[in-house]
Design a protein around this motif. Structure first.
Motif, PDB file in Angstrom:
ATOM      1  N   GLY A   1     -25.403 -18.157   7.915  1.00 29.56           N
ATOM      2  CA  GLY A   1     -26.504 -17.550   8.660  1.00 29.56           C
ATOM      3  C   GLY A   1     -26.101 -16.132   9.047  1.00 29.56           C
ATOM      4  N   GLY A   2     -26.248 -15.807  10.300  1.00 25.59           N
ATOM      5  CA  GLY A   2     -25.871 -14.472  10.770  1.00 25.59           C
ATOM      6  C   GLY A   2     -24.510 -14.445  11.426  1.00 25.59           C
ATOM      7  N   GLU A   3     -23.658 -15.426  11.083  1.00 29.05           N
ATOM      8  CA  GLU A   3     -22.357 -15.525  11.734  1.00 29.05           C
ATOM      9  C   GLU A   3     -21.238 -15.448  10.703  1.00 29.05           C
ATOM     10  OE1 GLU A   3     -23.389 -18.530  15.417  1.00 29.05           O
ATOM     11  OE2 GLU A   3     -23.135 -19.396  13.406  1.00 29.05           O
ATOM     12  N   VAL A   4     -20.052 -15.084  11.189  1.00 27.96           N
ATOM     13  CA  VAL A   4     -18.872 -15.007  10.339  1.00 27.96           C
ATOM     14  C   VAL A   4     -17.769 -15.842  10.976  1.00 27.96           C
ATOM     15  CG1 VAL A   4     -18.019 -12.897  11.470  1.00 27.96           C
ATOM     16  CG2 VAL A   4     -17.267 -13.459   9.145  1.00 27.96           C
ATOM     17  N   LEU A   5     -16.946 -16.447  10.147  1.00 27.88           N
ATOM     18  CA  LEU A   5     -15.850 -17.263  10.642  1.00 27.88           C
ATOM     19  C   LEU A   5     -14.698 -16.387  11.126  1.00 27.88           C
ATOM     20  CD1 LEU A   5     -14.503 -20.076  10.998  1.00 27.88           C
ATOM     21  CD2 LEU A   5     -13.517 -19.739   8.707  1.00 27.88           C
ATOM     22  N   LEU A   6     -14.295 -16.581  12.365  1.00 28.24           N
ATOM     23  CA  LEU A   6     -13.077 -15.985  12.910  1.00 28.24           C
ATOM     24  C   LEU A   6     -12.112 -17.098  13.268  1.00 28.24           C
ATOM     25  CD1 LEU A   6     -14.509 -13.231  15.305  1.00 28.24           C
ATOM     26  CD2 LEU A   6     -13.854 -13.002  12.893  1.00 28.24           C
ATOM     27  N   VAL A   7     -10.834 -16.783  13.215  1.00 27.54           N
ATOM     28  CA  VAL A   7      -9.809 -17.756  13.573  1.00 27.54           C
ATOM     29  C   VAL A   7      -8.912 -17.146  14.648  1.00 27.54           C
ATOM     30  CG1 VAL A   7      -9.850 -18.877  11.315  1.00 27.54           C
ATOM     31  CG2 VAL A   7      -8.250 -16.992  11.730  1.00 27.54           C
ATOM     32  N   ARG A   8      -8.132 -17.997  15.286  1.00 28.84           N
ATOM     33  CA  ARG A   8      -7.158 -17.545  16.268  1.00 28.84           C
ATOM     34  C   ARG A   8      -5.784 -17.589  15.616  1.00 28.84           C
ATOM     35  NH1 ARG A   8      -8.401 -15.180  21.024  1.00 28.84           N
ATOM     36  NH2 ARG A   8      -9.964 -16.788  21.424  1.00 28.84           N
TER      37      ARG A   8
ATOM     38  N   ARG B   1      -7.926 -13.077  17.971  1.00 27.75           N
ATOM     39  CA  ARG B   1      -8.961 -13.431  17.000  1.00 27.75           C
ATOM     40  C   ARG B   1      -8.771 -12.580  15.752  1.00 27.75           C
ATOM     41  NH1 ARG B   1     -12.689 -13.026  21.460  1.00 27.75           N
ATOM     42  NH2 ARG B   1     -13.332 -15.096  22.170  1.00 27.75           N
ATOM     43  N   ALA B   2      -9.101 -13.161  14.587  1.00 28.80           N
ATOM     44  CA  ALA B   2      -8.895 -12.429  13.334  1.00 28.80           C
ATOM     45  C   ALA B   2      -9.764 -13.056  12.257  1.00 28.80           C
ATOM     46  CB  ALA B   2      -7.424 -12.495  12.915  1.00 28.80           C
ATOM     47  N   LEU B   3      -9.905 -12.350  11.157  1.00 28.81           N
ATOM     48  CA  LEU B   3     -10.451 -12.958   9.955  1.00 28.81           C
ATOM     49  C   LEU B   3      -9.384 -13.866   9.347  1.00 28.81           C
ATOM     50  CD1 LEU B   3     -12.109  -9.817   8.329  1.00 28.81           C
ATOM     51  CD2 LEU B   3     -13.280 -11.665   9.544  1.00 28.81           C
ATOM     52  N   PRO B   4      -9.794 -14.944   8.679  1.00 30.16           N
ATOM     53  CA  PRO B   4      -8.791 -15.768   8.004  1.00 30.16           C
ATOM     54  C   PRO B   4      -8.024 -14.952   6.968  1.00 30.16           C
ATOM     55  CG  PRO B   4     -10.923 -16.880   8.084  1.00 30.16           C
ATOM     56  CD  PRO B   4     -11.162 -15.472   8.533  1.00 30.16           C
ATOM     57  N   THR B   5      -6.732 -15.192   6.889  1.00 32.28           N
ATOM     58  CA  THR B   5      -5.887 -14.522   5.913  1.00 32.28           C
ATOM     59  C   THR B   5      -4.669 -15.387   5.668  1.00 32.28           C
ATOM     60  OG1 THR B   5      -4.619 -12.507   5.452  1.00 32.28           O
ATOM     61  CG2 THR B   5      -4.687 -13.222   7.725  1.00 32.28           C
ATOM     62  N   GLY B   6      -4.149 -15.300   4.465  1.00 34.97           N
ATOM     63  CA  GLY B   6      -2.913 -16.000   4.167  1.00 34.97           C
ATOM     64  C   GLY B   6      -1.720 -15.170   4.588  1.00 34.97           C
ATOM     65  N   PRO B   7      -0.513 -15.587   4.203  1.00 31.54           N
ATOM     66  CA  PRO B   7       0.682 -14.806   4.520  1.00 31.54           C
ATOM     67  C   PRO B   7       0.617 -13.425   3.863  1.00 31.54           C
ATOM     68  CG  PRO B   7       1.253 -17.015   3.753  1.00 31.54           C
ATOM     69  CD  PRO B   7      -0.202 -16.841   3.487  1.00 31.54           C
ATOM     70  N   TRP B   8       1.262 -12.468   4.490  1.00 32.08           N
ATOM     71  CA  TRP B   8       1.390 -11.128   3.911  1.00 32.08           C
ATOM     72  C   TRP B   8       2.710 -11.071   3.166  1.00 32.08           C
ATOM     73  CZ3 TRP B   8      -0.382  -8.678   9.169  1.00 32.08           C
ATOM     74  CH2 TRP B   8      -1.756  -8.909   9.317  1.00 32.08           C
ATOM     75  N   SER B   9       2.618 -10.886   1.851  1.00 27.11           N
ATOM     76  CA  SER B   9       3.776 -11.096   0.984  1.00 27.11           C
ATOM     77  C   SER B   9       4.040  -9.866   0.118  1.00 27.11           C
ATOM     78  CB  SER B   9       3.543 -12.321   0.107  1.00 27.11           C
ATOM     79  OG  SER B   9       2.359 -12.167  -0.661  1.00 27.11           O
ATOM     80  N   ASP B  10       5.033  -9.983  -0.740  1.00 22.90           N
ATOM     81  CA  ASP B  10       5.460  -8.861  -1.578  1.00 22.90           C
ATOM     82  C   ASP B  10       4.538  -8.621  -2.773  1.00 22.90           C
ATOM     83  OD1 ASP B  10       7.609  -8.503   0.093  1.00 22.90           O
ATOM     84  OD2 ASP B  10       8.965  -9.709  -1.116  1.00 22.90           O
ATOM     85  N   THR B  11       3.691  -9.592  -3.084  1.00 18.48           N
ATOM     86  CA  THR B  11       2.772  -9.459  -4.223  1.00 18.48           C
ATOM     87  C   THR B  11       1.367  -9.854  -3.792  1.00 18.48           C
ATOM     88  OG1 THR B  11       3.311 -11.713  -4.946  1.00 18.48           O
ATOM     89  CG2 THR B  11       4.564  -9.893  -5.940  1.00 18.48           C
ATOM     90  N   PRO B  12       0.313  -9.299  -4.412  1.00 24.95           N
ATOM     91  CA  PRO B  12      -1.058  -9.645  -4.027  1.00 24.95           C
ATOM     92  C   PRO B  12      -1.334 -11.132  -4.224  1.00 24.95           C
ATOM     93  CG  PRO B  12      -1.027  -7.639  -5.343  1.00 24.95           C
ATOM     94  CD  PRO B  12       0.355  -8.211  -5.408  1.00 24.95           C
ATOM     95  N   PRO B  13      -1.792 -11.834  -3.164  1.00 25.26           N
ATOM     96  CA  PRO B  13      -1.972 -13.287  -3.267  1.00 25.26           C
ATOM     97  C   PRO B  13      -3.302 -13.730  -3.846  1.00 25.26           C
ATOM     98  CG  PRO B  13      -2.356 -12.583  -1.023  1.00 25.26           C
ATOM     99  CD  PRO B  13      -1.964 -11.354  -1.788  1.00 25.26           C
ATOM    100  N   GLY B  14      -4.284 -12.844  -3.958  1.00 22.35           N
ATOM    101  CA  GLY B  14      -5.579 -13.246  -4.500  1.00 22.35           C
ATOM    102  C   GLY B  14      -6.307 -14.201  -3.581  1.00 22.35           C
ATOM    103  N   LEU B  15      -6.894 -15.262  -4.162  1.00 21.11           N
ATOM    104  CA  LEU B  15      -7.738 -16.190  -3.402  1.00 21.11           C
ATOM    105  C   LEU B  15      -7.009 -17.474  -3.027  1.00 21.11           C
ATOM    106  CD1 LEU B  15     -11.016 -15.783  -5.506  1.00 21.11           C
ATOM    107  CD2 LEU B  15     -10.472 -14.723  -3.303  1.00 21.11           C
ATOM    108  N   ALA B  16      -5.724 -17.515  -3.225  1.00 22.96           N
ATOM    109  CA  ALA B  16      -4.985 -18.768  -3.039  1.00 22.96           C
ATOM    110  C   ALA B  16      -5.038 -19.277  -1.608  1.00 22.96           C
ATOM    111  CB  ALA B  16      -3.532 -18.571  -3.468  1.00 22.96           C
ATOM    112  N   ASP B  17      -5.245 -18.396  -0.650  1.00 19.72           N
ATOM    113  CA  ASP B  17      -5.184 -18.804   0.757  1.00 19.72           C
ATOM    114  C   ASP B  17      -6.556 -18.868   1.414  1.00 19.72           C
ATOM    115  OD1 ASP B  17      -2.252 -18.953   0.969  1.00 19.72           O
ATOM    116  OD2 ASP B  17      -2.355 -16.791   0.622  1.00 19.72           O
TER     117      ASP B  17
END
Length: 352
Positions: free
Chosen positions: A244-251, A262-278
């Motif tokens: 709808g008019g909402e976005v998912l935020l996580v803690r 609060r933040a947007l969902p994200t996986g670990p920050w790593s040495d190589t681009p992770p793509g959509l795995a997380d």
């Protein structure tokens, strides 16, 4: 002039400060009423690694909303973290709240360096600054401005950061017993307005006759700095999931970088681009052409952006994520850390 020869620093510096002290909202003017320990403490925590101009509006907002240790101690964690958003170094915000609660429990802010060092988030510099400025105790206060002034006064040839113990010892030799708080603030003001990093205004300096750096004709070459190592590069993906008019935020987890925010969902920050795995859930994710770049203290981050939409009535299992749906139109009020706010501005324009 040899380092072991006392220098007449305090008297001309304090005379200059009495006439030229900066007007700052947390500061008591020379000769005015005693400083408010709460305001001194709050400003010193906010000023860690942050410029005065950035801190002033945050300080005004905090003191209007939470005017005392007791008021701040009663704040909700999420409210405090949201109000802090944009100041960076978010561990300071967690320690700020823990410290306010401890001081409220004790009934007053301790007055000595040793006691202050036992409080959450209070290190050596902050303890010395509070002891001197809030309580008038003799303490050796060395911030970046003081460091620059002292390396020029004594023409310290050793490069930073290795020279810091020597700089502190030299600062100790010129710190007076009386008006220690004013002396510390005068040194800071001198470094901010006269003994600047570039093009120091030596002819206006009240200490130039005592300054070895000025005598060399090359004051600007101090402090000597070791060569900087390049920052490591890291990569991540942030996920913009709308319903709808909402976005998912996580803690984010309480421990670690940007903890509790609060933040947007994200996986670990790593040495190589992770793509959509997380990705937080299975959905029709698509990677966008846009990216966000952000510099942290110890690394640079390149973030890919991914977006997906689920039906408004769809439930979703977020597993261990502490998820909440936030109105996209009110995303500015979510208190996102800067790197996530950058991503939200890009994603919000394209996928609101």
């Amino acid at each position: 002039m040899p380092d072991n020869v006392p220098r007449a620093i305090a008297a001309p510096l304090l005379s200059w400060y009495d006439a030229h002290a900066r007007d700052l909202p947390w500061r008591a003017r020379p000769g005015a009423n005693a400083p408010d320990p709460y305001r001194v403490w709050l400003s010193e925590v906010m000023l860690q690694q942050t410029q005065v101009a950035t801190v002033i509006p945050y300080f005004a907002k905090f003191t209007a909303r939470w005017p005392s240790f007791e008021a701040l101690a009663a704040a909700e964690d999420a409210d405090l973290m949201a109000a802090w958003a944009g100041l960076g170094y978010y561990a300071r915000a967690r320690n700020l709240l823990a410290c306010a609660r401890e001081v409220a429990r004790r009934g007053a802010l301790p007055e000595t360096e040793a006691e202050l060092l036992g409080l959450p988030g209070v290190g050596g510099y902050t303890a010395a600054a509070i002891a001197a400025i809030a309580f008038g105790q003799r303490a050796v206060v060395v911030d970046a401005n003081v460091e620059r002034v002292v390396t020029r006064l004594f023409a310290v040839p050793d490069p930073l950061p290795g020279a810091r113990p020597k700089i502190r010892a030299l600062t100790d030799t010129i710190t007076p017993d009386a008006r220690a708080g004013d002396f510390a603030q005068a040194m800071m003001d001198l470094g901010s307005g006269i003994c600047t990093a570039r093009a120091p205004r030596c002819l206006l300096c009240p200490l130039r006759d005592q300054c070895d750096g000025f005598a060399t004709g090359a004051a600007e070459t101090f402090p000597v700095k070791a060569a900087k190592l390049p920052k490591p590069q890291r990569y991540g993906t942030m996920f913009w999931l709308t319903r709808g008019g909402e976005v998912l935020l996580v803690r984010r987890p309480d421990k670690g970088l940007l903890g509790g925010m609060r933040a947007l969902p994200t996986g670990p920050w790593s040495d190589t681009p992770p793509g959509l795995a997380d990705a937080p859930i299975a959905a029709d994710w698509r990677l966008l052409d846009d990216q966000v770049r952000h510099g942290f203290t110890h690394f640079n981050l390149d973030v890919a952006l991914a977006a997906a939409t689920i039906a408004a009535q769809t439930g979703a299992d977020f597993g261990t994520l502490k998820g909440e749906w936030w109105p996209i139109a009110e995303i500015e009020s979510a208190g996102l850390p800067t790197v996530f706010a950058k991503a939200a501005r890009v994603l919000g324009r394209k996928h609101a």
